[in-house]
Design a protein around this motif. Structure first.
Motif, PDB file in Angstrom:
ATOM      1  N   LYS A  16       1.183  -1.260   0.006  1.00  0.00           N
ATOM      2  CA  LYS A  16       0.033   0.162  -0.441  1.00  0.00           C
ATOM      3  C   LYS A  16       0.381   0.978  -0.193  1.00  0.00           C
ATOM      4  O   LYS A  16       0.859   2.063  -0.667  1.00  0.00           O
ATOM      5  CB  LYS A  16      -0.757  -0.105   1.103  1.00  0.00           C
ATOM      6  N   GLU A  17       2.258   1.420   1.023  1.00  0.00           N
ATOM      7  CA  GLU A  17       3.359   2.823   0.645  1.00  0.00           C
ATOM      8  C   GLU A  17       3.807   2.965  -0.746  1.00  0.00           C
ATOM      9  O   GLU A  17       3.647   3.567  -0.995  1.00  0.00           O
ATOM     10  CB  GLU A  17       4.271   2.351   1.903  1.00  0.00           C
ATOM     11  N   ILE A  18       3.592   1.801  -1.651  1.00  0.00           N
ATOM     12  CA  ILE A  18       4.240   1.577  -2.421  1.00  0.00           C
ATOM     13  C   ILE A  18       3.198   2.534  -3.576  1.00  0.00           C
ATOM     14  O   ILE A  18       3.772   3.751  -4.522  1.00  0.00           O
ATOM     15  CB  ILE A  18       4.823   0.293  -3.150  1.00  0.00           C
ATOM     16  N   THR A  19       2.065   1.918  -3.698  1.00  0.00           N
ATOM     17  CA  THR A  19       0.867   2.454  -4.034  1.00  0.00           C
ATOM     18  C   THR A  19       0.388   4.294  -4.101  1.00  0.00           C
ATOM     19  O   THR A  19       0.405   5.360  -4.425  1.00  0.00           O
ATOM     20  CB  THR A  19      -0.711   1.765  -4.047  1.00  0.00           C
ATOM     21  N   LYS A  20       0.675   4.098  -2.376  1.00  0.00           N
ATOM     22  CA  LYS A  20      -0.077   5.912  -2.633  1.00  0.00           C
ATOM     23  C   LYS A  20       1.503   6.987  -2.997  1.00  0.00           C
ATOM     24  O   LYS A  20       1.349   7.695  -3.454  1.00  0.00           O
ATOM     25  CB  LYS A  20       0.059   6.098  -0.327  1.00  0.00           C
ATOM     26  N   ARG A  21       2.674   6.333  -2.567  1.00  0.00           N
ATOM     27  CA  ARG A  21       3.545   7.006  -3.014  1.00  0.00           C
ATOM     28  C   ARG A  21       4.056   6.952  -4.946  1.00  0.00           C
ATOM     29  O   ARG A  21       3.924   8.147  -5.558  1.00  0.00           O
ATOM     30  CB  ARG A  21       5.520   6.306  -2.831  1.00  0.00           C
ATOM     31  N   THR A  22       3.563   6.198  -5.682  1.00  0.00           N
ATOM     32  CA  THR A  22       3.453   6.164  -6.885  1.00  0.00           C
ATOM     33  C   THR A  22       2.355   7.410  -7.648  1.00  0.00           C
ATOM     34  O   THR A  22       2.233   7.620  -8.297  1.00  0.00           O
ATOM     35  CB  THR A  22       2.964   4.863  -7.566  1.00  0.00           C
ATOM     36  N   LEU A  23       1.222   7.242  -6.495  1.00  0.00           N
ATOM     37  CA  LEU A  23       0.256   8.146  -6.372  1.00  0.00           C
ATOM     38  C   LEU A  23       0.493   9.332  -6.528  1.00  0.00           C
ATOM     39  O   LEU A  23       0.232  10.522  -7.013  1.00  0.00           O
ATOM     40  CB  LEU A  23      -1.188   7.431  -6.214  1.00  0.00           C
ATOM     41  N   ALA A  24       1.178   9.937  -6.019  1.00  0.00           N
ATOM     42  CA  ALA A  24       1.669  11.256  -4.621  1.00  0.00           C
ATOM     43  C   ALA A  24       2.655  12.140  -6.094  1.00  0.00           C
ATOM     44  O   ALA A  24       2.655  12.808  -6.577  1.00  0.00           O
ATOM     45  CB  ALA A  24       2.627  11.333  -3.769  1.00  0.00           C
ATOM     46  N   GLU A  25       3.750  10.764  -6.362  1.00  0.00           N
ATOM     47  CA  GLU A  25       4.537  10.849  -7.685  1.00  0.00           C
ATOM     48  C   GLU A  25       3.653  11.241  -8.553  1.00  0.00           C
ATOM     49  O   GLU A  25       4.142  12.092  -9.794  1.00  0.00           O
ATOM     50  CB  GLU A  25       6.103   9.828  -8.062  1.00  0.00           C
ATOM     51  N   ALA A  26       3.035  10.629  -9.151  1.00  0.00           N
ATOM     52  CA  ALA A  26       1.986  10.876 -10.389  1.00  0.00           C
ATOM     53  C   ALA A  26       1.454  12.647 -10.455  1.00  0.00           C
ATOM     54  O   ALA A  26       1.013  12.550 -11.638  1.00  0.00           O
ATOM     55  CB  ALA A  26       0.591   9.603 -10.769  1.00  0.00           C
ATOM     56  N   TRP A  27       0.697  12.320  -9.307  1.00  0.00           N
ATOM     57  CA  TRP A  27      -0.540  13.685  -8.963  1.00  0.00           C
ATOM     58  C   TRP A  27       1.199  14.807  -9.529  1.00  0.00           C
ATOM     59  O   TRP A  27       0.511  15.550  -9.765  1.00  0.00           O
ATOM     60  CB  TRP A  27      -0.478  13.587  -7.975  1.00  0.00           C
ATOM     61  N   GLN A  28       2.563  14.947  -8.412  1.00  0.00           N
ATOM     62  CA  GLN A  28       3.187  15.807  -8.464  1.00  0.00           C
ATOM     63  C   GLN A  28       2.995  16.301  -9.899  1.00  0.00           C
ATOM     64  O   GLN A  28       3.778  17.502 -10.542  1.00  0.00           O
ATOM     65  CB  GLN A  28       4.448  15.860  -8.422  1.00  0.00           C
ATOM     66  N   GLU A  39       1.379  23.266  -7.920  1.00  0.00           N
ATOM     67  CA  GLU A  39       1.928  23.554  -6.381  1.00  0.00           C
ATOM     68  C   GLU A  39       0.768  22.629  -5.565  1.00  0.00           C
ATOM     69  O   GLU A  39       1.133  24.031  -4.177  1.00  0.00           O
ATOM     70  CB  GLU A  39       2.310  25.632  -6.302  1.00  0.00           C
ATOM     71  N   VAL A  40      -0.416  22.550  -5.988  1.00  0.00           N
ATOM     72  CA  VAL A  40      -1.047  22.041  -5.025  1.00  0.00           C
ATOM     73  C   VAL A  40      -0.576  20.348  -5.141  1.00  0.00           C
ATOM     74  O   VAL A  40       0.180  19.367  -5.641  1.00  0.00           O
ATOM     75  CB  VAL A  40      -2.816  21.938  -5.949  1.00  0.00           C
ATOM     76  N   GLY A  41      -0.625  20.625  -3.858  1.00  0.00           N
ATOM     77  CA  GLY A  41      -0.584  18.475  -2.877  1.00  0.00           C
ATOM     78  C   GLY A  41      -1.761  17.886  -3.816  1.00  0.00           C
ATOM     79  O   GLY A  41      -2.918  18.469  -3.585  1.00  0.00           O
ATOM     80  N   LEU A  42      -1.186  16.446  -3.394  1.00  0.00           N
ATOM     81  CA  LEU A  42      -1.977  15.396  -3.386  1.00  0.00           C
ATOM     82  C   LEU A  42      -2.998  15.351  -2.519  1.00  0.00           C
ATOM     83  O   LEU A  42      -2.583  16.160  -1.217  1.00  0.00           O
ATOM     84  CB  LEU A  42      -1.255  14.128  -3.154  1.00  0.00           C
ATOM     85  N   ALA A  62     -20.683  20.262   6.310  1.00  0.00           N
ATOM     86  CA  ALA A  62     -20.525  21.646   6.518  1.00  0.00           C
ATOM     87  C   ALA A  62     -20.355  22.105   5.299  1.00  0.00           C
ATOM     88  O   ALA A  62     -19.812  23.168   4.770  1.00  0.00           O
ATOM     89  CB  ALA A  62     -18.503  20.878   6.144  1.00  0.00           C
ATOM     90  N   GLU A  63     -20.988  22.052   4.242  1.00  0.00           N
ATOM     91  CA  GLU A  63     -21.511  22.807   2.575  1.00  0.00           C
ATOM     92  C   GLU A  63     -19.895  22.494   2.179  1.00  0.00           C
ATOM     93  O   GLU A  63     -19.659  23.927   2.073  1.00  0.00           O
ATOM     94  CB  GLU A  63     -21.930  23.472   2.668  1.00  0.00           C
ATOM     95  N   ASP A  64     -19.184  21.965   2.552  1.00  0.00           N
ATOM     96  CA  ASP A  64     -17.603  22.164   2.134  1.00  0.00           C
ATOM     97  C   ASP A  64     -17.147  21.039   1.017  1.00  0.00           C
ATOM     98  O   ASP A  64     -16.466  19.853   1.123  1.00  0.00           O
ATOM     99  CB  ASP A  64     -16.555  22.133   2.861  1.00  0.00           C
ATOM    100  N   GLY A  65     -16.993  21.561  -0.856  1.00  0.00           N
ATOM    101  CA  GLY A  65     -16.853  20.373  -1.778  1.00  0.00           C
ATOM    102  C   GLY A  65     -15.266  20.186  -1.415  1.00  0.00           C
ATOM    103  O   GLY A  65     -14.511  20.947  -1.191  1.00  0.00           O
ATOM    104  N   GLY A  66     -15.174  18.997  -1.764  1.00  0.00           N
ATOM    105  CA  GLY A  66     -13.652  19.173  -2.508  1.00  0.00           C
ATOM    106  C   GLY A  66     -12.927  17.709  -2.998  1.00  0.00           C
ATOM    107  O   GLY A  66     -14.580  16.656  -3.516  1.00  0.00           O
ATOM    108  N   LEU A  67     -12.632  17.797  -3.461  1.00  0.00           N
ATOM    109  CA  LEU A  67     -11.097  16.161  -3.743  1.00  0.00           C
ATOM    110  C   LEU A  67     -10.970  15.172  -2.745  1.00  0.00           C
ATOM    111  O   LEU A  67      -9.956  16.204  -2.099  1.00  0.00           O
ATOM    112  CB  LEU A  67     -10.745  16.644  -5.237  1.00  0.00           C
TER     113      LEU A  67
END
Length: 76
Positions: A16-28, A39-42, A62-67
Motif C-alpha cells: 500500500k505504501e508503494i501504491t500511495k507513493r506512486t500515486l503522489a509522484e504521478a500527481w506531482q 503547487e497543489v498537493g496531493l 459542512a457544505e464544503d466540497g473537495g476532491l
C-alpha cells in the motif's frame, strides 16, 4: 494486498505504501503541467469505500466540497 510486505533489498515495505507513493509522484508530475494545479498537493486519499463515504457525509454537512481520491486495496 493490504498489509502484505513487498521485499526489495535492502528494504521491506508494505505494498500500500508503494501504491500511495506512486500515486503522489504521478500527481506531482500531472499538477506541474497545469497552471491551476501547480503547487497543489496531493488530495486526501481514502483507503476504503467506507472512509470515502464518511468523508463525503462530513463534507456535505459542512457544505464544503473537495476532491478526495479512493485507493482501493487492489491498487486501483
Amino acid at each position: 494486498m493490504r498489509g502484505r510486505p513487498v521485499v526489495s533489498a535492502p528494504f521491506c515495505i508494505h505494498a500500500k505504501e508503494i501504491t500511495k507513493r506512486t500515486l503522489a509522484e504521478a500527481w506531482q508530475r500531472t499538477a506541474a503541467r497545469h497552471a491551476l494545479l501547480d503547487e497543489v498537493g496531493l488530495p486526501p486519499v481514502a483507503l476504503s469505500d467506507d472512509e470515502l463515504e464518511e468523508w463525503s457525509e462530513l463534507a456535505e454537512e459542512a457544505e464544503d466540497g473537495g476532491l478526495r481520491l479512493l485507493l482501493d486495496e487492489d491498487g486501483t
